[in-house]
Motif scaffolding. Structure first.
Motif, short mmCIF file in Angstrom:
data_model
loop_
_atom_site.label_atom_id
_atom_site.label_comp_id
_atom_site.label_asym_id
_atom_site.label_seq_id
_atom_site.Cartn_x
_atom_site.Cartn_y
_atom_site.Cartn_z
N ASN A 1 -1.96 -4.11 -12.83
CA ASN A 1 -3.13 -4.42 -13.66
C ASN A 1 -3.41 -3.34 -14.72
OD1 ASN A 1 -3.74 -6.88 -12.27
ND2 ASN A 1 -4.62 -5.64 -10.61
N GLU A 2 -2.38 -2.60 -15.09
CA GLU A 2 -2.50 -1.59 -16.14
C GLU A 2 -1.58 -1.95 -17.31
OE1 GLU A 2 -3.58 2.54 -13.78
OE2 GLU A 2 -1.46 2.09 -14.19
N VAL A 3 -1.86 -1.34 -18.46
CA VAL A 3 -1.01 -1.51 -19.64
C VAL A 3 -0.65 -0.14 -20.20
CG1 VAL A 3 -1.85 -3.80 -20.28
CG2 VAL A 3 -3.04 -1.77 -21.12
N THR B 1 2.35 -1.72 -25.44
CA THR B 1 3.81 -1.60 -25.48
C THR B 1 4.47 -2.00 -24.16
OG1 THR B 1 3.49 0.77 -25.03
CG2 THR B 1 3.96 0.13 -27.31
N LYS B 2 3.71 -2.07 -23.10
CA LYS B 2 4.29 -2.47 -21.81
C LYS B 2 3.17 -2.98 -20.90
CE LYS B 2 7.80 -0.11 -20.32
NZ LYS B 2 8.70 0.90 -19.71
N LEU B 3 3.49 -4.00 -20.10
CA LEU B 3 2.53 -4.57 -19.16
C LEU B 3 2.90 -4.22 -17.73
CD1 LEU B 3 2.31 -8.22 -20.61
CD2 LEU B 3 0.90 -6.25 -21.24
N GLY B 4 1.90 -3.84 -16.94
CA GLY B 4 2.12 -3.64 -15.52
C GLY B 4 2.03 -4.98 -14.79
N ASN C 1 -4.32 -10.91 -19.25
CA ASN C 1 -5.22 -11.06 -20.40
C ASN C 1 -4.67 -10.48 -21.70
OD1 ASN C 1 -5.55 -8.48 -19.11
ND2 ASN C 1 -7.36 -8.12 -20.38
N LEU C 2 -3.53 -9.78 -21.62
CA LEU C 2 -2.98 -9.15 -22.81
C LEU C 2 -1.48 -9.38 -22.87
CD1 LEU C 2 -4.88 -5.75 -22.50
CD2 LEU C 2 -5.34 -7.52 -24.21
N LYS C 3 -0.91 -9.15 -24.04
CA LYS C 3 0.54 -9.25 -24.20
C LYS C 3 1.03 -8.09 -25.05
CE LYS C 3 0.49 -12.35 -28.23
NZ LYS C 3 -0.96 -12.27 -28.46
N ILE C 4 2.33 -7.82 -24.97
CA ILE C 4 2.92 -6.75 -25.77
C ILE C 4 2.70 -7.05 -27.26
CG2 ILE C 4 5.11 -5.66 -26.44
CD1 ILE C 4 6.05 -6.07 -23.55
N GLY C 5 2.27 -6.04 -27.99
CA GLY C 5 1.97 -6.19 -29.41
C GLY C 5 0.51 -6.37 -29.72
N ASP C 6 -0.31 -6.64 -28.71
CA ASP C 6 -1.74 -6.77 -28.96
C ASP C 6 -2.34 -5.43 -29.40
OD1 ASP C 6 -1.90 -9.44 -28.37
OD2 ASP C 6 -2.67 -9.18 -26.33
N TYR D 1 1.36 8.12 -26.11
CA TYR D 1 1.30 7.02 -25.15
C TYR D 1 0.23 7.30 -24.10
CZ TYR D 1 5.71 5.18 -26.96
OH TYR D 1 6.69 4.65 -27.77
N TYR D 2 -0.39 6.23 -23.64
CA TYR D 2 -1.47 6.34 -22.66
C TYR D 2 -1.45 5.05 -21.84
CZ TYR D 2 -6.33 6.45 -20.95
OH TYR D 2 -7.45 6.43 -20.16
N LYS D 3 -1.86 5.12 -20.58
CA LYS D 3 -1.98 3.90 -19.79
C LYS D 3 -3.42 3.73 -19.34
CE LYS D 3 -0.89 5.67 -15.13
NZ LYS D 3 -0.05 5.47 -13.93
N HIS D 4 -3.82 2.45 -19.17
CA HIS D 4 -5.22 2.17 -18.89
C HIS D 4 -5.34 0.81 -18.21
CE1 HIS D 4 -9.36 3.39 -19.57
NE2 HIS D 4 -9.67 2.17 -19.95
N PRO D 5 -6.41 0.61 -17.39
CA PRO D 5 -6.62 -0.71 -16.80
C PRO D 5 -6.73 -1.79 -17.87
CG PRO D 5 -8.02 0.92 -15.73
CD PRO D 5 -7.40 1.60 -16.91
N ALA D 6 -6.04 -2.89 -17.66
CA ALA D 6 -5.99 -3.95 -18.67
C ALA D 6 -7.36 -4.57 -18.93
CB ALA D 6 -5.01 -5.03 -18.25
#
Length: 352
Positions: free
Chosen positions: A31-33, A75-78, A83-88, A130-135
């Motif tokens: 559930n992270e991106v 850039t990447k989905l966990g 609710n999101l896609k790469i490129g959003d 780069y950073y990761k965060h809950p979607a």
């Protein structure tokens, strides 16, 4: 956006020591991106961490990546992200609450006792490639909202939260103390919610000039040596009445005293900023007049409203940005904020 093979980050080691370092590119968990950062705004708390090593009760005890006002591209989905896609293109609400405690279940996740807040010790911020965060705390930006505006949603949300807490509505008469970035976005939010008259105070004349461009009906330049009662008289005279609502965006004893005494009987005082030191207040000057004193801690459930306000194009928050730097020049950007050279209001760092 061009991909990068490295992840540079602006890391605060101890106060006054910022280093641009290579960090591992973070891999998103469930559930992270993963986000390729574009813009990160400098907040007063970032500056305070650099100058003093703390802000309020948050103390820097180990190296920490700075920044919490951010926007970027997925850039990447966990696993589990729907609710999101790469490129959003997304704005990042810098919260990661536990989702299990009573505060979270009541929808007041800003009060969660186990929250991870981006860029607040001991949690790394988003001032990196780069950073990761809950979607679910990432909000897709409409095409007409720029990355800079996406980063500005965070400070705007503080102003929106303050105005919601103050119950600003059609016809409200509002006093705002402090015309820094938070005071200005609070002004924008108050006018958007229907305030008929807004007066804003500051010690810096340039900021008050900017406030006029954002819709302030009245401005008052004050001095730290001014007598509170005299300031109250000036405010009442300029408004031709006492304000229904006062919102303090300074967190100083002097400005809270001013708001407490200036607010009409039965009105509301909302304190947004706190300087982290004790205050001595004559509460009787407000309590015996049933002035309702409320506090604000960050924000909660207001990102969608803040995003809608920017997307409506009724306000041009980009004009808040007075200085732009690349991530590699973070130290110079912070020093500009400290020295106030060039009358900075909002400094934006670019990560691409």
């Amino acid at each position: 956006m061009e991909s990068q093979a490295e992840n540079l980050a602006a890391v605060l080691h101890i106060k006054d020591i910022i280093r641009i370092e290579k960090r591992p590119i973070p891999e998103p968990g469930e559930n992270e991106v993963q986000i390729r950062m574009s813009c990160v705004g400098i907040c007063g708390s970032d500056v305070h961490y650099v100058q003093y090593g703390y802000t309020g009760r948050s103390v820097v005890k180990k190296p920490m990546v700075l920044g919490h006002e951010g926007a970027g591209i997925i850039t990447k989905l966990g696993p589990g992200v729907k609710n999101l896609k790469i490129g959003d293109r997304v704005a990042i609400e810098p919260n990661s609450p536990c989702r299990k405690c009573n505060y979270c279940k009541l929808g007041r996740y800003n009060l969660c006792t186990d929250v991870s807040y981006c860029g607040a010790p001991p949690h790394d911020g988003s001032l990196s490639y780069y950073y990761k965060h809950p979607a679910d705390f990432c909000f897709k930006l409409p095409d007409n909202v720029s990355m800079e505006e996406g980063a500005l949603i965070q400070p705007l949300s503080v102003g929106v939260q303050a105005c919601f807490k103050a119950e600003v509505t059609l016809g409200s008469v509002v006093l705002i103390t402090g015309a820094g970035p938070i005071g200005l976005v609070t002004l924008v939010a108050a006018k958007a919610m229907g305030a008929s008259k807004v007066i804003i105070t500051d010690i810096i004349a340039h900021r008050l000039q900017v406030a006029k461009t954002f819709g302030a009906d009245f401005t008052l330049q004050v001095s730290q040596n001014d007598i509170v009662e005299q300031q109250v008289e000036k405010i009442h005279s300029m408004l031709n009445e006492a304000p229904d609502i006062s919102i303090d965006c300074c967190g100083l004893e002097e400005t809270v005293k001013l708001c407490l005494q200036a607010t009409r009987s039965g009105g509301k005082l909302v304190v947004v900023g706190l300087a982290g030191r004790e205050m001595t207040l004559e509460l009787g000057k407000g309590i015996f007049r049933e002035v309702d004193v409320r506090g604000v801690f960050r924000f909660c459930n207001v990102y969608p409203a803040s995003l809608s306000l920017i997307a409506s194009q009724k306000v041009d928050l980009k004009s808040l940005i007075t200085h732009n730097f690349h991530l590699k020049d973070t130290e110079k950007a912070i020093q500009t904020a400290i020295s106030k050279e060039g009358n900075p209001i909002k400094i934006m760092l670019h990560c691409n």
